[in-house]
Design an enzyme around this catalytic site. Structure first.
Site, mmCIF file in Angstrom:
data_model
loop_
_atom_site.group_PDB
_atom_site.id
_atom_site.type_symbol
_atom_site.label_atom_id
_atom_site.label_comp_id
_atom_site.label_asym_id
_atom_site.label_seq_id
_atom_site.Cartn_x
_atom_site.Cartn_y
_atom_site.Cartn_z
ATOM 1 N N ASP A 13 -76.189 11.080 85.179
ATOM 2 C CA ASP A 13 -76.631 10.072 84.216
ATOM 3 C C ASP A 13 -77.423 10.732 83.075
ATOM 4 O O ASP A 13 -78.058 11.765 83.264
ATOM 5 C CB ASP A 13 -77.507 9.036 84.939
ATOM 6 C CG ASP A 13 -77.673 7.759 84.132
ATOM 7 O OD1 ASP A 13 -76.923 7.559 83.154
ATOM 8 O OD2 ASP A 13 -78.562 6.950 84.477
ATOM 9 N N GLY A 16 -75.796 9.721 77.251
ATOM 10 C CA GLY A 16 -76.063 8.957 76.034
ATOM 11 C C GLY A 16 -77.442 9.293 75.472
ATOM 12 O O GLY A 16 -77.606 9.533 74.269
ATOM 13 N N ARG A 26 -72.628 9.219 71.144
ATOM 14 C CA ARG A 26 -72.572 9.219 72.615
ATOM 15 C C ARG A 26 -71.415 10.071 73.146
ATOM 16 O O ARG A 26 -71.525 10.687 74.198
ATOM 17 C CB ARG A 26 -72.482 7.780 73.141
ATOM 18 C CG ARG A 26 -73.741 6.961 72.868
ATOM 19 C CD ARG A 26 -73.621 5.547 73.443
ATOM 20 N NE ARG A 26 -73.348 5.563 74.863
ATOM 21 C CZ ARG A 26 -74.284 5.608 75.818
ATOM 22 N NH1 ARG A 26 -75.571 5.617 75.490
ATOM 23 N NH2 ARG A 26 -73.942 5.620 77.090
ATOM 24 N N HIS A 30 -71.173 12.903 76.207
ATOM 25 C CA HIS A 30 -70.233 13.026 77.330
ATOM 26 C C HIS A 30 -69.557 14.404 77.316
ATOM 27 O O HIS A 30 -69.286 14.975 78.369
ATOM 28 C CB HIS A 30 -69.183 11.907 77.285
ATOM 29 C CG HIS A 30 -69.779 10.537 77.478
ATOM 30 N ND1 HIS A 30 -70.619 10.240 78.525
ATOM 31 C CD2 HIS A 30 -69.679 9.386 76.748
ATOM 32 C CE1 HIS A 30 -71.006 8.963 78.445
ATOM 33 N NE2 HIS A 30 -70.449 8.435 77.358
ATOM 34 N N GLU A 60 -68.345 -0.555 87.002
ATOM 35 C CA GLU A 60 -69.155 -1.341 86.061
ATOM 36 C C GLU A 60 -69.096 -0.764 84.642
ATOM 37 O O GLU A 60 -69.451 -1.447 83.677
ATOM 38 C CB GLU A 60 -70.615 -1.390 86.525
ATOM 39 C CG GLU A 60 -70.861 -2.292 87.735
ATOM 40 C CD GLU A 60 -70.286 -1.751 89.037
ATOM 41 O OE1 GLU A 60 -70.309 -0.515 89.226
ATOM 42 O OE2 GLU A 60 -69.798 -2.551 89.855
ATOM 43 N N TRP A 62 -66.705 -0.332 82.781
ATOM 44 C CA TRP A 62 -65.751 -1.045 81.915
ATOM 45 C C TRP A 62 -66.466 -2.010 80.975
ATOM 46 O O TRP A 62 -65.876 -2.464 79.991
ATOM 47 C CB TRP A 62 -64.746 -1.835 82.765
ATOM 48 C CG TRP A 62 -63.832 -0.960 83.566
ATOM 49 C CD1 TRP A 62 -63.875 -0.776 84.923
ATOM 50 C CD2 TRP A 62 -62.742 -0.157 83.090
ATOM 51 N NE1 TRP A 62 -62.886 0.104 85.311
ATOM 52 C CE2 TRP A 62 -62.177 0.491 84.210
ATOM 53 C CE3 TRP A 62 -62.202 0.086 81.825
ATOM 54 C CZ2 TRP A 62 -61.099 1.361 84.107
ATOM 55 C CZ3 TRP A 62 -61.110 0.948 81.729
ATOM 56 C CH2 TRP A 62 -60.577 1.572 82.857
ATOM 57 N N LEU A 124 -63.925 24.943 97.818
ATOM 58 C CA LEU A 124 -64.860 23.882 97.443
ATOM 59 C C LEU A 124 -64.037 22.647 97.064
ATOM 60 O O LEU A 124 -63.076 22.757 96.314
ATOM 61 C CB LEU A 124 -65.679 24.358 96.222
ATOM 62 C CG LEU A 124 -66.415 23.321 95.384
ATOM 63 C CD1 LEU A 124 -67.577 22.723 96.170
ATOM 64 C CD2 LEU A 124 -66.967 23.965 94.089
ATOM 65 N N ARG A 188 -82.068 4.447 90.988
ATOM 66 C CA ARG A 188 -81.200 3.445 91.613
ATOM 67 C C ARG A 188 -79.868 4.087 91.974
ATOM 68 O O ARG A 188 -79.568 5.200 91.546
ATOM 69 C CB ARG A 188 -81.011 2.223 90.704
ATOM 70 C CG ARG A 188 -80.481 2.549 89.326
ATOM 71 C CD ARG A 188 -80.207 1.273 88.508
ATOM 72 N NE ARG A 188 -79.924 1.593 87.111
ATOM 73 C CZ ARG A 188 -80.793 1.464 86.113
ATOM 74 N NH1 ARG A 188 -82.008 0.983 86.324
ATOM 75 N NH2 ARG A 188 -80.445 1.799 84.874
HETATM 76 C C1 IPE Z 1 -73.986 5.447 86.803
HETATM 77 O O1 IPE Z 1 -74.589 5.511 85.561
HETATM 78 C C2 IPE Z 1 -72.522 5.717 86.664
HETATM 79 C C3 IPE Z 1 -72.151 7.089 86.318
HETATM 80 C C4 IPE Z 1 -72.964 8.112 86.201
HETATM 81 C C5 IPE Z 1 -70.741 7.300 86.119
HETATM 82 P P1 IPE Z 1 -74.814 4.212 84.662
HETATM 83 O O2 IPE Z 1 -75.519 4.682 83.464
HETATM 84 O O3 IPE Z 1 -73.535 3.496 84.479
HETATM 85 O O4 IPE Z 1 -75.754 3.338 85.613
HETATM 86 P P2 IPE Z 1 -76.746 2.150 85.255
HETATM 87 O O5 IPE Z 1 -75.972 1.169 84.423
HETATM 88 O O6 IPE Z 1 -77.892 2.740 84.515
HETATM 89 O O7 IPE Z 1 -77.163 1.610 86.582
HETATM 90 C C1 IPE Z 2 -73.624 8.933 82.314
HETATM 91 O O1 IPE Z 2 -74.332 8.930 81.130
HETATM 92 C C2 IPE Z 2 -72.130 9.027 82.082
HETATM 93 C C3 IPE Z 2 -71.386 7.786 82.404
HETATM 94 C C4 IPE Z 2 -71.883 6.684 82.891
HETATM 95 C C5 IPE Z 2 -69.964 7.822 82.114
HETATM 96 P P1 IPE Z 2 -74.650 7.581 80.350
HETATM 97 O O2 IPE Z 2 -73.566 7.342 79.356
HETATM 98 O O3 IPE Z 2 -74.898 6.469 81.308
HETATM 99 O O4 IPE Z 2 -75.993 7.990 79.619
HETATM 100 P P2 IPE Z 2 -77.246 7.056 79.311
HETATM 101 O O5 IPE Z 2 -77.681 6.442 80.607
HETATM 102 O O6 IPE Z 2 -76.785 6.038 78.328
HETATM 103 O O7 IPE Z 2 -78.262 8.001 78.747
HETATM 104 MG MG MG Z 3 -76.580 5.742 82.181
#
Ligand code: IPE
Ligand code: IPE
Ligand code: MG
Length: 234
Positions: A13, A16, A26, A30, A60, A62, A124, A188
């Protein structure tokens, strides 16, 4: 280190937020996240890890703007195109966990190609959790179990055991998760591997995923090494 986890799972996570901090969009976050996967794979081989599950796209996710969703799948295709030879030559096996529904055809065929090509590798296993949600997985497993009893003309109402049920999880036959890592400060689970983390040690770090390097992994593994696992015993 005395104990190396047999299976680590990572909620990658913070892509972004990393991008925003650098004044980038963003998608660039990635892209930097994909580079951090390269580094994780290198370190995983170095430390002799056997199974690494990576949360790449949740059921989620999506809900995000269509352009971001598109760019994530495009990056996945790019990741596989660029790295598959190298991944294969290092003996890494690619696995996919998640629903095939809704994943764009081009991304599915990329991931299928990677899974197929690396299927005999043993060093692995890297389990890409893509269009993955733990609740979806459990329902999918229930339906799979019922379906296979039906086709084998077995008693549909016969008692279900954990061992039988687990065979229908997307992650089968991976062992349970020993260490769950979540980057970027959120504490979480976000619908990740609910069944498999039943007794996992959990490690949260504020480090954003693109900054998660070898030394960040060492910190997590050293922390894990200090934990006393009891599994309900004494
Ligand atoms: C969890 O991150 C999903 C992935 C890392 C692919 P999110 O950024 O989607 O989770 P929430 O929305 O903060 O719970
Ligand atoms: C995790 O990074 C990657 C995916 C969920 C695909 P985020 O895109 O959720 O990054 P933040 O949480 O917005 O910083
Ligand atoms: Mg996130």
């Amino acid at each position: 280190m005395k104990s190396i986890p047999k299976h680590i799972a990572v909620i990658m996570d913070g892509n972004g937020r990393w991008a925003t901090k650098q004044g980038l969009n963003r998608t660039e976050g990635h892209r930097a996240g994909a580079k951090a996967i390269d580094s994780l794979l290198t370190s995983s081989l170095e430390f002799g890890l056997q199974n690494v599950s990576l949360y790449a796209f949740s059921t989620e996710n999506w809900k995000r703007p269509i352009l971001e969703v598109k760019s994530i799948f495009e990056l996945l295709i790019e990741f596989i195109t660029d790295r598959l030879d190298d991944i294969h030559s290092k003996g890494i096996r690619i696995k996919h966990s998640g629903s095939r529904n809704r994943i764009p055809k081009s991304a599915l065929s990329s991931i299928d190609r990677a899974v197929e090509r690396t299927s005999k590798n043993k060093t692995l296993t890297v389990n890409f959790c893509l269009n993955y949600g733990a609740k979806d997985e459990i329902i999918h497993a229930m339906n799979g179990l019922i379906q296979s009893r039906k086709s084998a003309k077995k008693d549909l109402l016969g008692k279900v055991t954990e061992k039988e049920f687990e065979k229908y999880l997307y992650t089968y036959p991976l062992p349970p998760v020993d260490l769950l890592i979540r980057t970027a400060g959120e504490q979480r689970i976000s619908n990740f591997l609910l069944w498999q983390i039943a007794y996992a040690e959990v490690y949260f770090t504020k480090t954003l995923w693109p900054d998660f390097d070898r030394s960040a992994l060492v910190d997590a593994l050293q922390d894990y090494d200090k934990r006393i696992r009891k599994f309900g015993g004494l």
